[in-house]
Design a protein around this motif. Structure first.
Motif, PDB file in Angstrom:
ATOM      1  N   GLN A   1       0.840  -1.206   0.000  1.00 49.63           N
ATOM      2  CA  GLN A   1       0.000   0.000   0.000  1.00 49.63           C
ATOM      3  C   GLN A   1       0.874   1.255   0.000  1.00 49.63           C
ATOM      4  OE1 GLN A   1      -2.773  -0.317   3.234  1.00 49.63           O
ATOM      5  NE2 GLN A   1      -4.066  -1.753   2.137  1.00 49.63           N
ATOM      6  N   TRP A   2       1.946   1.201   0.793  1.00 54.57           N
ATOM      7  CA  TRP A   2       2.826   2.360   0.862  1.00 54.57           C
ATOM      8  C   TRP A   2       3.488   2.622  -0.489  1.00 54.57           C
ATOM      9  CZ3 TRP A   2       3.370   6.582   3.312  1.00 54.57           C
ATOM     10  CH2 TRP A   2       4.516   7.342   3.136  1.00 54.57           C
ATOM     11  N   GLN A   3       3.907   1.551  -1.155  1.00 55.76           N
ATOM     12  CA  GLN A   3       4.538   1.720  -2.466  1.00 55.76           C
ATOM     13  C   GLN A   3       3.557   2.338  -3.467  1.00 55.76           C
ATOM     14  OE1 GLN A   3       5.860  -2.304  -2.920  1.00 55.76           O
ATOM     15  NE2 GLN A   3       7.887  -1.889  -2.049  1.00 55.76           N
ATOM     16  N   MET A   4       2.305   1.889  -3.393  1.00 52.60           N
ATOM     17  CA  MET A   4       1.291   2.463  -4.300  1.00 52.60           C
ATOM     18  C   MET A   4       1.068   3.942  -3.990  1.00 52.60           C
ATOM     19  SD  MET A   4      -1.375  -0.719  -4.269  1.00 52.60           S
ATOM     20  CE  MET A   4      -2.780   0.180  -4.854  1.00 52.60           C
ATOM     21  N   LEU A   5       0.943   4.253  -2.691  1.00 52.21           N
ATOM     22  CA  LEU A   5       0.716   5.642  -2.297  1.00 52.21           C
ATOM     23  C   LEU A   5       1.905   6.515  -2.685  1.00 52.21           C
ATOM     24  CD1 LEU A   5      -1.003   7.755  -0.747  1.00 52.21           C
ATOM     25  CD2 LEU A   5       0.235   7.104   1.302  1.00 52.21           C
ATOM     26  N   SER A   6       3.093   5.973  -2.419  1.00 47.02           N
ATOM     27  CA  SER A   6       4.314   6.710  -2.716  1.00 47.02           C
ATOM     28  C   SER A   6       4.408   7.014  -4.215  1.00 47.02           C
ATOM     29  CB  SER A   6       5.516   5.883  -2.240  1.00 47.02           C
ATOM     30  OG  SER A   6       6.704   6.499  -2.606  1.00 47.02           O
ATOM     31  N   ALA A   7       4.076   6.000  -5.020  1.00 53.02           N
ATOM     32  CA  ALA A   7       4.125   6.191  -6.475  1.00 53.02           C
ATOM     33  C   ALA A   7       3.113   7.256  -6.905  1.00 53.02           C
ATOM     34  CB  ALA A   7       3.828   4.873  -7.170  1.00 53.02           C
ATOM     35  N   ALA A   8       1.922   7.180  -6.327  1.00 50.72           N
ATOM     36  CA  ALA A   8       0.877   8.155  -6.685  1.00 50.72           C
ATOM     37  C   ALA A   8       1.274   9.560  -6.248  1.00 50.72           C
ATOM     38  CB  ALA A   8      -0.440   7.756  -6.030  1.00 50.72           C
ATOM     39  N   MET A   9       1.805   9.675  -5.034  1.00 46.65           N
ATOM     40  CA  MET A   9       2.231  10.987  -4.527  1.00 46.65           C
ATOM     41  C   MET A   9       3.337  11.571  -5.406  1.00 46.65           C
ATOM     42  SD  MET A   9       0.531  11.869  -1.746  1.00 46.65           S
ATOM     43  CE  MET A   9       1.494  12.860  -0.625  1.00 46.65           C
ATOM     44  N   GLY A  10       4.257  10.672  -5.798  1.00 48.38           N
ATOM     45  CA  GLY A  10       5.367  11.108  -6.642  1.00 48.38           C
ATOM     46  C   GLY A  10       4.863  11.656  -7.969  1.00 48.38           C
ATOM     47  N   LYS A  11       3.860  10.975  -8.521  1.00 50.90           N
ATOM     48  CA  LYS A  11       3.333  11.419  -9.812  1.00 50.90           C
ATOM     49  C   LYS A  11       2.637  12.768  -9.685  1.00 50.90           C
ATOM     50  CE  LYS A  11       2.844   6.951 -11.977  1.00 50.90           C
ATOM     51  NZ  LYS A  11       1.989   5.809 -12.247  1.00 50.90           N
ATOM     52  N   VAL A  12       1.917  12.937  -8.578  1.00 50.50           N
ATOM     53  CA  VAL A  12       1.150  14.189  -8.408  1.00 50.50           C
ATOM     54  C   VAL A  12       2.059  15.340  -7.983  1.00 50.50           C
ATOM     55  CG1 VAL A  12      -0.690  15.297  -7.083  1.00 50.50           C
ATOM     56  CG2 VAL A  12      -0.960  12.942  -7.850  1.00 50.50           C
ATOM     57  N   LEU A  13       2.925  15.059  -7.015  1.00 49.30           N
ATOM     58  CA  LEU A  13       3.729  16.152  -6.451  1.00 49.30           C
ATOM     59  C   LEU A  13       5.052  16.377  -7.161  1.00 49.30           C
ATOM     60  CD1 LEU A  13       3.211  15.439  -2.637  1.00 49.30           C
ATOM     61  CD2 LEU A  13       2.036  17.110  -4.046  1.00 49.30           C
ATOM     62  N   GLY A  14       5.520  15.407  -7.891  1.00 47.66           N
ATOM     63  CA  GLY A  14       6.812  15.535  -8.545  1.00 47.66           C
ATOM     64  C   GLY A  14       7.755  14.473  -8.030  1.00 47.66           C
ATOM     65  N   SER A  15       8.958  14.488  -8.550  1.00 49.89           N
ATOM     66  CA  SER A  15       9.912  13.448  -8.178  1.00 49.89           C
ATOM     67  C   SER A  15      10.411  13.657  -6.754  1.00 49.89           C
ATOM     68  CB  SER A  15      11.099  13.479  -9.135  1.00 49.89           C
ATOM     69  OG  SER A  15      11.808  14.680  -8.944  1.00 49.89           O
ATOM     70  N   ALA A  16      11.035  12.614  -6.208  1.00 43.95           N
ATOM     71  CA  ALA A  16      11.528  12.667  -4.826  1.00 43.95           C
ATOM     72  C   ALA A  16      12.541  13.791  -4.638  1.00 43.95           C
ATOM     73  CB  ALA A  16      12.150  11.331  -4.463  1.00 43.95           C
TER      74      ALA A  16
END
Lengths: 124, 236
Positions: free
Chosen positions: A95-110
């Protein structure tokens, strides 16, 4: 250094502790040290606050605990991950990996999310 | 062990308020943690006394740690700060079956702001019955200076069955017994039995709040005294 707020951490500390225990049995102080080392200082957990989480995980039967004699001759409580905990960790990790991927796409790269210096944050 | 560590652990256990057997184990675990932390800091060259205080500081305040160690949902949870959670919860904020606090959320909620199935307070919002200054019970009965509900009783009352002294804005399609109609409704109670029943029902509602208030305040005071007895500085 920017630290994560309590709100951001809430609910994730359980997963972090399960992840530390995945590599083998450990005890309170060692778990805190390991967490802080792995997170490279970003988390800065209030050390005493992990015990309520450990007890909660124990109640949920995600981890088991046992008192053993430590090298200093005192009794020490060791925690270890059990099967239900392994499953919970796997689920939370996905779940965290999915959320992290989604957040990354919306907010930008790490790289864009790296903490800005001189900003003070809360700890738990 | 240093007196500072001892005192800190005493305070944590005091706030944790667990059974004796559990407290002994928790204390042993926390003591082990603090000893190791102190030793680590000392090994890094921190003077012994500073290492002790450093270990305590990094561990968190006794109240935060102690309250964290309380049972998830206890039979009775009384707190001097933060949110109490329990079957009976008493604190500045309270969440429980019976909740009492400045802000209370529960099946029975008592507080300045109370939210519940039955709520009593300055601002009471309830599903079944609310009693308070401003009293809202969209699906039930509301009693208060200003009351809004399916059944509303107050100085200003608005709702399906509204009885009030002044209800200028309550007269609408659903307010059948407001204003003059409300007074007519009261005339149904002109018999002796009717009057006794009306007085009894009203008195019970208005008595319940101060009685529960007294009981809860008494429990809360006992908690303050328990902490004060252990360490007067903690309640200063």
């Amino acid at each position: 250094m920017t630290r994560l707020s309590k709100q951001t951490l809430d609910g994730n500390v359980e997963t972090l502790i399960l992840a530390v225990l995945e590599s083998g049995p450990s005890y309170g102080y060692a778990i805190v040290k390991e967490l802080n080392e792995r997170a490279e200082g970003i988390l800065q957990l209030g050390e005493g606050t992990i015990y309520p989480v450990l007890y909660r995980l124990e109640e949920k039967k995600l981890i088991a605990a046992r008192w053993r004699l430590a090298e200093n001759g005192r009794q020490r409580k060791y925690y270890r991950l059990i099967s239900k905990g392994h499953k919970a960790l796997a689920t939370n990790r996905r779940q965290w990996q999915m959320l992290s991927a989604a957040m990354g796409k919306v907010l930008g790269s790490a790289e864009n999310l790296l903490p800005q210096p001189q900003v003070k944050g809360a700890t738990i | 062990m240093s007196r500072a560590l001892q005192k800190y652990l005493d305070q944590v256990i005091l706030y944790a308020n667990r059974k004796e057997k559990e407290s002994v184990k928790i204390r042993a675990e926390l003591e082990d943690h603090l000893r190791q932390k102190t030793a680590d800091l000392a090994a890094r060259g921190v003077p012994r006394e500073d290492a002790v205080f450093g270990a305590i500081e990094d561990h968190g305040t006794a109240r935060t740690v102690g309250y964290g160690l309380r049972k998830g949902f206890a039979l009775l949870d009384v707190r001097t700060e933060g949110t109490a959670r329990g079957f009976v919860a008493i604190g500045p904020r309270a969440v429980g079956i019976i909740a009492f606090g400045n802000v209370a959320v529960g099946l029975f909620a008592f507080g300045n702001i109370a939210l519940g199935a039955l709520a009593f307070g300055a601002l009471a919002i309830a599903g079944l019955l609310s009693l308070g200054g401003i009293s809202l019970a969209p699906l039930g009965a509301a009693v208060g200076l200003a009351a809004v509900g399916q059944g509303a009783f107050g100085m200003i009352a608005c709702g399906g069955l509204a009885v009030g002294l002044q209800v200028p804005w309550a007269i609408d399609g659903v307010s059948l017994l407001s204003g003059e109609n409300g007074l007519q409704f009261l005339q149904h109670f002109q018999t002796h039995e009717g009057t006794v029943a009306l007085v009894a029902i009203t008195a019970w509602l208005f008595l319940m709040f101060p009685i529960m208030n007294g009981v809860m305040c008494s429990i809360k005071r006992n908690e303050y005294l328990r902490i004060k007895k252990a360490d007067p500085k903690l309640v200063e």
